[in-house]
Design a protein around this motif. Sequence first.
Motif, PDB file in Angstrom:
ATOM      1  N   GLN A 231       0.833  -1.204   0.000  1.00  0.00           N
ATOM      2  CA  GLN A 231       0.000   0.000   0.000  1.00  0.00           C
ATOM      3  C   GLN A 231       0.864   1.249   0.000  1.00  0.00           C
ATOM      4  O   GLN A 231       0.567   2.216  -0.712  1.00  0.00           O
ATOM      5  N   ALA A 232       1.931   1.254   0.775  1.00  0.00           N
ATOM      6  CA  ALA A 232       2.819   2.418   0.817  1.00  0.00           C
ATOM      7  C   ALA A 232       3.443   2.676  -0.550  1.00  0.00           C
ATOM      8  O   ALA A 232       3.548   3.830  -0.985  1.00  0.00           O
ATOM      9  N   ALA A 233       3.856   1.628  -1.224  1.00  0.00           N
ATOM     10  CA  ALA A 233       4.453   1.786  -2.550  1.00  0.00           C
ATOM     11  C   ALA A 233       3.451   2.412  -3.518  1.00  0.00           C
ATOM     12  O   ALA A 233       3.790   3.327  -4.290  1.00  0.00           O
ATOM     13  N   TYR A 234       2.203   1.924  -3.482  1.00  0.00           N
ATOM     14  CA  TYR A 234       1.186   2.488  -4.362  1.00  0.00           C
ATOM     15  C   TYR A 234       0.936   3.953  -4.016  1.00  0.00           C
ATOM     16  O   TYR A 234       0.854   4.813  -4.914  1.00  0.00           O
ATOM     17  N   SER A 235       0.799   4.257  -2.731  1.00  0.00           N
ATOM     18  CA  SER A 235       0.521   5.632  -2.320  1.00  0.00           C
ATOM     19  C   SER A 235       1.649   6.571  -2.748  1.00  0.00           C
ATOM     20  O   SER A 235       1.397   7.672  -3.253  1.00  0.00           O
ATOM     21  N   LEU A 236       2.885   6.151  -2.550  1.00  0.00           N
ATOM     22  CA  LEU A 236       4.004   7.018  -2.912  1.00  0.00           C
ATOM     23  C   LEU A 236       4.115   7.184  -4.423  1.00  0.00           C
ATOM     24  O   LEU A 236       4.535   8.239  -4.908  1.00  0.00           O
ATOM     25  N   ASP A 237       3.727   6.166  -5.171  1.00  0.00           N
ATOM     26  CA  ASP A 237       3.656   6.340  -6.630  1.00  0.00           C
ATOM     27  C   ASP A 237       2.599   7.381  -6.992  1.00  0.00           C
ATOM     28  O   ASP A 237       2.797   8.202  -7.903  1.00  0.00           O
ATOM     29  N   CYS A 238       1.465   7.348  -6.303  1.00  0.00           N
ATOM     30  CA  CYS A 238       0.427   8.359  -6.541  1.00  0.00           C
ATOM     31  C   CYS A 238       0.936   9.752  -6.180  1.00  0.00           C
ATOM     32  O   CYS A 238       0.610  10.742  -6.853  1.00  0.00           O
ATOM     33  N   PHE A 239       1.718   9.848  -5.134  1.00  0.00           N
ATOM     34  CA  PHE A 239       2.325  11.117  -4.740  1.00  0.00           C
ATOM     35  C   PHE A 239       3.306  11.599  -5.805  1.00  0.00           C
ATOM     36  O   PHE A 239       3.275  12.764  -6.232  1.00  0.00           O
ATOM     37  N   LEU A 240       4.156  10.714  -6.275  1.00  0.00           N
ATOM     38  CA  LEU A 240       5.204  11.098  -7.222  1.00  0.00           C
ATOM     39  C   LEU A 240       4.643  11.458  -8.588  1.00  0.00           C
ATOM     40  O   LEU A 240       5.261  12.244  -9.318  1.00  0.00           O
ATOM     41  N   LYS A 241       3.495  10.918  -8.947  1.00  0.00           N
ATOM     42  CA  LYS A 241       2.929  11.217 -10.267  1.00  0.00           C
ATOM     43  C   LYS A 241       2.612  12.699 -10.414  1.00  0.00           C
ATOM     44  O   LYS A 241       2.566  13.229 -11.523  1.00  0.00           O
ATOM     45  N   ASP A 242       2.370  13.383  -9.292  1.00  0.00           N
ATOM     46  CA  ASP A 242       2.016  14.802  -9.340  1.00  0.00           C
ATOM     47  C   ASP A 242       3.238  15.710  -9.356  1.00  0.00           C
ATOM     48  O   ASP A 242       3.093  16.934  -9.382  1.00  0.00           O
ATOM     49  N   TYR A 243       4.414  15.135  -9.315  1.00  0.00           N
ATOM     50  CA  TYR A 243       5.655  15.897  -9.466  1.00  0.00           C
ATOM     51  C   TYR A 243       6.140  15.766 -10.899  1.00  0.00           C
ATOM     52  O   TYR A 243       6.109  14.676 -11.485  1.00  0.00           O
ATOM     53  N   GLY A 244       6.601  16.888 -11.458  1.00  0.00           N
ATOM     54  CA  GLY A 244       7.254  16.812 -12.748  1.00  0.00           C
ATOM     55  C   GLY A 244       8.646  16.232 -12.602  1.00  0.00           C
ATOM     56  O   GLY A 244       9.174  16.102 -11.485  1.00  0.00           O
ATOM     57  N   PRO A 245       9.300  15.901 -13.708  1.00  0.00           N
ATOM     58  CA  PRO A 245      10.671  15.393 -13.623  1.00  0.00           C
ATOM     59  C   PRO A 245      11.625  16.365 -12.949  1.00  0.00           C
ATOM     60  O   PRO A 245      12.656  15.965 -12.410  1.00  0.00           O
ATOM     61  N   ASP A 246      11.261  17.684 -12.962  1.00  0.00           N
ATOM     62  CA  ASP A 246      12.148  18.680 -12.351  1.00  0.00           C
ATOM     63  C   ASP A 246      12.128  18.650 -10.826  1.00  0.00           C
ATOM     64  O   ASP A 246      12.970  19.263 -10.170  1.00  0.00           O
ATOM     65  N   GLY A 247      11.143  17.969 -10.222  1.00  0.00           N
ATOM     66  CA  GLY A 247      11.130  17.789  -8.785  1.00  0.00           C
ATOM     67  C   GLY A 247      10.604  18.955  -7.981  1.00  0.00           C
ATOM     68  O   GLY A 247      10.740  18.972  -6.752  1.00  0.00           O
ATOM     69  N   CYS A 248       9.964  19.929  -8.613  1.00  0.00           N
ATOM     70  CA  CYS A 248       9.504  21.113  -7.891  1.00  0.00           C
ATOM     71  C   CYS A 248       8.312  20.783  -6.999  1.00  0.00           C
ATOM     72  O   CYS A 248       7.374  20.112  -7.424  1.00  0.00           O
ATOM     73  N   CYS A 249       8.348  21.290  -5.776  1.00  0.00           N
ATOM     74  CA  CYS A 249       7.230  21.132  -4.839  1.00  0.00           C
ATOM     75  C   CYS A 249       6.258  22.280  -5.054  1.00  0.00           C
ATOM     76  O   CYS A 249       6.564  23.434  -4.720  1.00  0.00           O
ATOM     77  N   ASN A 250       5.085  21.989  -5.598  1.00  0.00           N
ATOM     78  CA  ASN A 250       4.153  23.072  -5.910  1.00  0.00           C
ATOM     79  C   ASN A 250       3.501  23.651  -4.659  1.00  0.00           C
ATOM     80  O   ASN A 250       2.783  24.644  -4.733  1.00  0.00           O
ATOM     81  N   GLU A 251       3.765  23.057  -3.498  1.00  0.00           N
ATOM     82  CA  GLU A 251       3.230  23.576  -2.248  1.00  0.00           C
ATOM     83  C   GLU A 251       4.186  24.566  -1.577  1.00  0.00           C
ATOM     84  O   GLU A 251       3.816  25.195  -0.583  1.00  0.00           O
ATOM     85  N   GLY A 252       5.396  24.678  -2.088  1.00  0.00           N
ATOM     86  CA  GLY A 252       6.318  25.675  -1.582  1.00  0.00           C
ATOM     87  C   GLY A 252       7.337  25.126  -0.605  1.00  0.00           C
ATOM     88  O   GLY A 252       7.279  23.982  -0.159  1.00  0.00           O
ATOM     89  N   ALA A 253       8.299  26.004  -0.254  1.00  0.00           N
ATOM     90  CA  ALA A 253       9.450  25.583   0.542  1.00  0.00           C
ATOM     91  C   ALA A 253       9.049  25.043   1.905  1.00  0.00           C
ATOM     92  O   ALA A 253       9.618  24.064   2.392  1.00  0.00           O
ATOM     93  N   GLN A 254       8.090  25.686   2.565  1.00  0.00           N
ATOM     94  CA  GLN A 254       7.689  25.238   3.891  1.00  0.00           C
ATOM     95  C   GLN A 254       7.100  23.835   3.850  1.00  0.00           C
ATOM     96  O   GLN A 254       7.336  23.030   4.756  1.00  0.00           O
ATOM     97  N   TYR A 255       6.383  23.530   2.785  1.00  0.00           N
ATOM     98  CA  TYR A 255       5.745  22.223   2.673  1.00  0.00           C
ATOM     99  C   TYR A 255       6.679  21.168   2.114  1.00  0.00           C
ATOM    100  O   TYR A 255       6.350  19.976   2.132  1.00  0.00           O
TER     101      TYR A 255
END
Length: 598
Positions: A231-255
Amino acid sequence: MLSERLSYLPETLPSFRPCPPAAGRAEWGQLPSSARSRLLAAGEAEAARPLAPLPLTLWLDFVRTGQRAEWEAACFSRRARLCALAAAECVEYRGRFLDGIAGAVWAICEESAWQLPAHNAYVRDTPQLPLPDTARPLIDLFAAEAGALLATVHFLLGPELEAAYPGLTSRMEREIRARILTPYLHDHFWWMGNGDEPMCNWTSWCTQNVLLCFFLLPNVGQEERRAAVRQAAYSLDCFLKDYGPDGCCNEGAQYYRHAGLTLWGALHILSAVAPQAFAPLFDQPKIKNIAEYIRNVHVDGPYYLNFGDCSPLAGRCGAREFLFAKAVGSQSLAALAAADFAADPDPDRLEAQDPSSRINLWYRLLTAFTEAELQVYPRQAGPAPDVWYPSTGVFSARRGGWVLGAKMGGNGDSHNHNDTGSITVYKNGRPFLIDIGVESYTQKTFSPRRYEIWTMQSGWHNLPTFDGVMQLPGADYAARDVRVGDGVISAELAGAYPPVPGLTYYRRTAAVTPEGVALTDQTDWDGEVELTLMTERQPSLCDGGLALEELGVIHLDGPAEISVQPVPVSDPRLRTAWPYTIWKISLYFYHHIHLTLT
């Protein structure tokens, strides 16, 4: 990415050993004296304070008024107390803190629910239920944190607690199983991922702490652990899909601390229990880019380029950033973490506003057992490079003492403000043009009325307003035709606004040189544009523009009517970053304006 590695899982998944348990006296005795003294002093301070009560009236304060601060302060103080007492007992190991530890453990086990009132809903983006359903435990950010905290205390001091208070460790195990392990394996919470549904920091943050529960408790079966890893592997894949290859956190530095760093935490745990399966993931370029994001948006000292709900004081780097840097092979991030750690008077974040840095005992252990290495690591990171993150439209460039940041993406980010096209500027490490951030969270903050809050509106960012018309939220309201050059970014911003009669384009160009920052805005709208500039320093009229006290000057090239408005700052969250008064400059112009910041 992670699910593809499940075929490499070993037959047996061992327990996770984040550090020696308290009985490992030789290893605890080798901690630097600075770490031992700090942890002991924090425990003694907590021992002198009473345990905070959590009456029903505090829970109902959120239901009745929308305020969440008092419940959260009391709740988090209990967990911070347990962290401090447990770490101090591990350092001293004389039993002096055991009564306090047992009392805090008992109180947390007795709580009707571990989730926050603000998170008491089973379906994403639906109204919170008035009271928790004790028969149906809900895993939110802070239920997972509570479980991880008790599991870590159990790992460190389980035999000692059982000897002094027979039955207490069994109670801890029952509560963690009922509130975390069983719901995680049998229920679905939105943050666990569901196909293309967008995720956010909740996914990696909750997953990290749930994994601590599964792999720190001694009596968790192999099938349960394997199911949790899947389950953790699936969840983290779902998390990573929302990141571009550039790795930018769209929630900002604090997040980043809740997103990128908790991704590291989850991968670190998984790599420790199944190295062949998960350790190779740290070689992936995307994971390295996620790690180095925080380095690239660092300005100087405590300041970061911020947008959305982020504060410019996003928190110092420390042990977790250092270990993430080592895992991905980033010397520059490791150097920044070492320098920040050396400059940080509170490396355990004991006084931090962010509760997660005070209530996670694992983070405190990581700091203590990494401290010796941090103390001797070279700290000269050098200036961060210019960076353009096309996945989110974040840009930063440095020339001399000047730093220019820009958000040229859209208004559909997690923790979004309507700030597309806004810029922030620093001179010699000090804020010049600012992004305010967000006030203390209330029920309104994450509700359909979010954009009624002034800090969320484009009119309180460094952006134009057209006869009172401001930007709207949503991914459709975005910058277009973005062009990036050497220290220069340009974009068309009209698309971030609702239709304005006569407005077809608003072109913004911002450039940084060693001498300063130039901002040029051009539009075909025939009306009078109000351009807002937010500053920390009080502006005053001077020859050719506005002086920001001794910091610098905003030069105006061409006619513009000028208005300056003081903005009182009383909210506690904003007060952590800004003085009691900040300033809103309104420049009224037609068609074209050019500013030079020197």
